[in-house]
Design an enzyme around this catalytic site. Structure first.
Site, PDB file in Angstrom:
ATOM      1  N   ASP A 263      87.126  88.683   8.201  1.00  0.00           N
ATOM      2  CA  ASP A 263      88.237  88.506   9.314  1.00  0.00           C
ATOM      3  C   ASP A 263      87.295  88.489  10.455  1.00  0.00           C
ATOM      4  OD1 ASP A 263      89.816  86.426  10.872  1.00  0.00           O
ATOM      5  OD2 ASP A 263      91.956  87.513   9.888  1.00  0.00           O
TER       6      ASP A 263
HETATM    7  C1  BGC Z   1      91.603  85.261  11.753  1.00  0.00           C
HETATM    8  C2  BGC Z   1      91.504  84.366  10.452  1.00  0.00           C
HETATM    9  C3  BGC Z   1      90.764  82.869  10.895  1.00  0.00           C
HETATM   10  C4  BGC Z   1      89.207  83.468  11.814  1.00  0.00           C
HETATM   11  C5  BGC Z   1      88.367  82.454  12.107  1.00  0.00           C
HETATM   12  C6  BGC Z   1      91.151  85.148  12.876  1.00  0.00           C
HETATM   13  O1  BGC Z   1      90.870  85.313  13.993  1.00  0.00           O
HETATM   14  O2  BGC Z   1      92.915  86.410  11.699  1.00  0.00           O
HETATM   15  O3  BGC Z   1      92.880  83.713  10.228  1.00  0.00           O
HETATM   16  O4  BGC Z   1      90.201  81.887   9.787  1.00  0.00           O
HETATM   17  O5  BGC Z   1      90.026  84.124  13.212  1.00  0.00           O
HETATM   18  O6  BGC Z   1      89.025  81.499  12.966  1.00  0.00           O
END
Ligand code: BGC
Ligand code: BGC
Length: 737
Positions: A263
């Protein structure tokens, strides 16, 4: 490209080029790389020479931009390996559907799959290759703002939705219609303690295996091509560096062959978790554990080659991960056509196509949950309406993740209602919030101005609201939380409707007019007072671009509501986390125990939620016969047919979602009081009756026994079939082994 060609290409790469495939950056880095080195580059401290090797791009979202970036990248690159473009397409691209939690309330897996197909089509023609969706985290705690991105508090539903979304997005891997799906957040992110985002997760292994992991596994069984690791710890080891989850479970047990990605910034965050001294150690731990792509940090880019040169990291970790990324690019056909589906003409042709909009409307109609109705609904179109509240004419109906939406395309509640009535007076009545700090904070993060139009003259508005209400036959109150109050990093300890709106509501209540309350939120809110003083309550969630039309169709009876809660609505925030499938405890709070203090209960609130899982009204009235079983005994090679007769006792044709729950009465570990094992949707004409049957199989009775074997145990089971999780329409049978 054939596999041997791909291998040849792979073998021609330098170590840095291979590492580059494991790096994901946002488009600003590529724009910036030949110019001034401030901003993004300095923000993560990535070595400039690594930027041209970047293998994938985060959140670039239209055909023109994506084609330009891809073209320039390939022209400059030695190896000519195209970039992968990944983005958060969560509940739609431009045709924005209700938020996932709302879709979860449809109990309609086919519909949910269709929403993913439409999202995939719009995203594919816009040049996107992968979506970071579905999010199938198990959710039990309404304080956690990310419940809006999940589908439900139930294992069975989450499994079905995971499969529906993945197969919807990926289809036949057609470049013009499909995109790859990245299931997230693996694993257990929804178990955040106290509902506080990014917080520690403490789950027993049994609960993790039985309740939390199955939905990710369903996504993988459905062919999901990518997996995103979650921010949290499991057994005190952050998932991004958790070998047990990423290698033993995901790769060895589930045989996952695709690509994993961290993530956002999660690899660097291993330092804050206290399991890595610095970015170098973080990089080593994450890659060795099984995290292939580093999203938005410099950990891999700056450290992996050094680690190999110092002989601290086996190069095979880089080779395996980088080759998987190339295989994904090849699978998506990028070597043959690096632009894949990206096409400006197709964007014009397909995005927001009328049939997509009508599917979005259908999704609203099937996901708004009717919580109360004393008969005031459906409305007659000759009634004089006062539409009051900040959501009455708002275009902020798409939820926090819909950053690709054009708000001009959103149909407001007012616009929807005006299609039925020319006797509507509308005013905002109050602000959404008294304190806009949460909004200002996000605005400044996104480089946006705070919109002063969110502020209103509240005394003038209240005066107007009262006048309109006095003058009306029915008051429709459109209330809720701000869309920035749910989603990522939006945990709340107070789940009530914000103060200015509750003040407004109470003032209107004093006028003693019939009230229909429409609630907009990304999570269950505490609705005790709304329930007490409203004649009808419709939970509208964030319904997306067709919100106003779908809601009006329900209010005026063109559509008979059929949605059911897929998450419990607590009576008080102090009950969180809460769900229907709890364990009994040694001192259950049963009817027989009323008046006994020494049972498991609150002394100042009920144990049960205000509205439970599976609950939802319709304009029809359904009546159930008693459960009947084809046999009271089941052996390993037989099944039992369980059935009920459901009758529509009303003038309205309607859809009933018949739910079957099972309880294992005695087993080697304590088992939930009820677990959903099947649903059947039936349409019944006025006064029509239908027999509904379910097949009970041994598979449904399996669980992680005390010896950790996944199997059933002989003994007594109770089967419930009814309208919702509170049903006591039961019959029992015995499993003989
Ligand atoms: C979130 C994810 C997301 C990623 C990309 C993160 O902060 O937890 O769910 O897909 O950002 O934008
Ligand atoms: C309490 C114990 C106590 C025991 C004997 C139980 O109900 O939980 O703490 O020692 O009674 O009085």
């Amino acid at each position: 490209m054939k596999k041997d060609k791909l291998l040849e290409l792979f073998n021609s790469l330098t170590l840095e080029e291979k590492i580059g495939q494991l790096v994901q950056l946002n488009p600003d880095f590529l724009n910036e790389s030949d110019t001034v080195h401030t901003g993004p580059i300095s923000s993560i401290g990535i070595k400039e020479e690594m930027i041209p090797y970047t293998g994938s791009i985060l959140n670039s979202v239209n055909a023109k931009q994506i084609k330009t970036i891809q073209k320039e990248y390939i022209e400059k690159s030695r190896h000519k390996i195209p970039l992968l473009f990944m983005a958060d397409i969560i509940n739609g691209y431009k045709t924005v559907f209700p938020i996932p939690l709302a879709l979860g309330c449809s109990y309609d897996f086919k519909l949910v799959k269709e929403t993913a197909q439409i999202s995939a089509k719009e995203a594919a023609v816009s040049g996107i290759h992968v979506t970071f969706s579905p999010m199938v985290d198990m959710v039990h705690d309404a304080r956690w703002g990310r419940v809006m991105e999940s589908y439900s508090e139930d294992v069975y539903l989450n499994n079905q939705y995971a499969e529906a979304m993945v197969t919807g997005y990926q289809g036949t891997n057609d470049p013009h219609n499909n995109i790859a799906s990245c299931v997230k957040h693996f694993a257990g992110y929804g178990g955040a303690q106290s509902g506080r985002d990014y917080n520690t997760v403490e789950l027993s292994k049994r609960t993790l295996l039985e309740e939390y992991l199955p939905a990710y596994h369903s996504a993988i069984k459905a062919g999901c091509k990518m997996v995103m690791t979650s921010f949290n710890t499991i057994d005190r080891i952050p998932v991004t560096a958790n070998k047990w989850l990423l290698r033993n479970i995901l790769r060895n047990e589930w045989n996952f062959k695709g690509v994993t990605i961290s993530d956002h910034s999660a690899i660097k965050e291993l330092i804050n978790h206290g399991i890595a001294r610095d970015e170098k150690e973080a990089a080593q731990k994450a890659l060795e554990a099984g995290c292939d792509i580093d999203m938005m940090t410099a950990c891999y880019a700056n450290n992996l080659s050094r680690l190999v040169k110092e002989k601290k990291l086996d190069i095979s970790y880089i080779n395996d991960a980088a080759f998987r990324v190339l295989e994904l690019k090849n699978d998506l056909g990028l070597f043959e056509n690096p632009y894949r589906g990206a096409d400006e003409d197709d964007e014009k042709k397909y995005i927001l196509a009328p049939e997509f909009r009508s599917k979005a409307r259908e999704a609203v109609e099937k996901s708004c949950v009717l919580l109360e109705n004393n008969g005031i609904l459906p409305l007659n179109s000759n009634k004089k309406i006062a539409l009051i509240g900040p959501y009455g004419n708002s275009k902020e109906l798409c939820g926090m993740w819909s950053f690709t939406v054009d708000k001009d395309n959103v149909i407001t509640v007012k616009e929807g209602i005006e299609k039925y009535s020319n006797n509507v007076q509308y005013c905002t009545g109050s602000q959404i919030l008294d304190d806009y700090q949460v909004v200002k904070e996000l605005n400044s993060l996104f480089g946006q101005e705070f919109k002063n139009q969110e502020l209103v003259d509240e005394s003038l508005e209240l005066k107007c609201a009262k006048e309109y209400a006095k003058d009306a036959d029915v008051v429709i109150m459109a209330l809720g939380e701000h869309s920035y109050q749910s989603g990522e990093a939006a945990s709340r300890t107070d789940l009530s409707i914000p103060k200015p709106q509750m003040n407004l509501f109470k003032e209107i209540v004093k006028l003693k007019k019939p009230i229909v309350s429409l609630i907009f939120s990304g999570r269950p809110l505490i609705l005790n007072e709304i329930k007490k003083y409203s004649d009808a309550v419709l939970q509208c969630w964030f319904p997306g671009i067709e919100g106003g039309n779908g809601i009006a169709n329900i209010l005026y009876g063109k559509v008979n509501p059929s949605a059911r809660l897929s998450i419990s609505f607590p009576y008080h925030v102090g009950q969180c986390p809460i769900s229907y499938n709890f364990l009994n405890t040694g001192r259950p709070n049963t009817k027989e125990n009323i008046g006994n203090r020494f049972v498991s209960k609150y002394i100042d609130a009920p144990n049960l939620p205000l509205y439970g899982f599976g609950y939802g009204l319709s304009y029809s009235q359904f009546e159930y016969s008693k459960v009947s079983l084809s046999s009271k005994k089941m052996s390993m090679d037989t099944v039992i047919e369980a059935s009920v007769i459901v009758e529509n006792k009303s003038e309205y044709e309607g859809v009933e979602t018949v739910q079957m729950y099972i309880n294992d009465v005695v087993s080697s570990v304590s088992r939930p009081v009820k677990e959903l094992k099947g649903i059947k949707k039936i349409t019944l004409k006025p006064y029509e009756k239908k027999k509904v049957d379910f097949i009970i199989t041994n598979e449904m009775l399996k669980f992680y026994r005390c010896d950790m074997k996944y199997d059933s145990e002989a003994g007594k089971f109770i089967v419930y079939i009814g309208h919702d999780s509170l049903t006591n329409n039961e019959e029992c049978f015995e499993l003989i082994k």
